[in-house]
Design a protein around this motif. Structure first.
Motif: not given
Length: 170
Positions: A43-56
């Motif tokens: 769940v936290r790794s999915i949140m990290n996708r939203a909290f980390t700009p510039g991801r693919n």
């Protein structure tokens, strides 16, 4: 009774400062309609996708509430398994039970996701894919989705030795 219309502007984009409160909300969501175990690292790794700009592989989390997070929706950009066309795919959409009746939170979160699917510069221009793992506790959510999004285009079955018991237990 006056019914307020959905308003996407009542939803703000979550930040990393919201992570602990969002995690608590996700635990409640899983307790209500989850299937199988809850993996908090996932769940936290999915949140990290939203909290980390510039991801693919970006994610977007919207939250509602003034003094606390009353509800949240998360969508991620993913292609279907069979192709390369990206979609906005709903990961979760949950409003805490105490905030369901007296607010438009659920409608607002759906409106936020629909707005993300609008053409630029308003949204991403990607199609939105939303769904519900249904059980007796999610019947009202299914009716809401039908009113806000129209008729569904698919159905899901969960089969296996404990699937029926898992869904009845939630």
């Amino acid at each position: 009774m006056i019914t307020m219309e959905a308003d996407a502007t009542r939803v703000r984009v979550a930040t990393r400062r919201d992570e602990d409160e969002l995690m608590a909300l996700c635990r409640r969501h899983h307790a209500e309609s989850g299937v199988g175990d809850l993996n908090e690292d996932k769940v936290r790794s999915i949140m990290n996708r939203a909290f980390t700009p510039g991801r693919n592989d970006p994610g977007i989390i919207g939250v509602v509430g003034k003094s606390c997070i009353e509800g949240s929706i998360c969508v991620v950009v993913e292609p279907m398994w069979y192709g390369d066309t990206p979609f906005l795919q709903e990961v979760w959409n949950f409003v805490a039970p105490e905030w369901r009746k007296a607010t438009t939170n659920a409608k607002d979160l759906i409106a936020f996701a629909k707005r993300l699917a609008e053409p630029p510069p308003i949204g991403t221009g990607l199609k939105l894919w939303m769904g519900i793992t249904s059980n007796h506790r999610t019947e009202a959510k299914m009716r809401l989705y039908r009113r806000q999004l129209g008729e569904p285009v698919g159905v899901t079955w969960l089969c296996g030795s404990t699937a029926d018991a898992d869904m009845r237990a939630n």
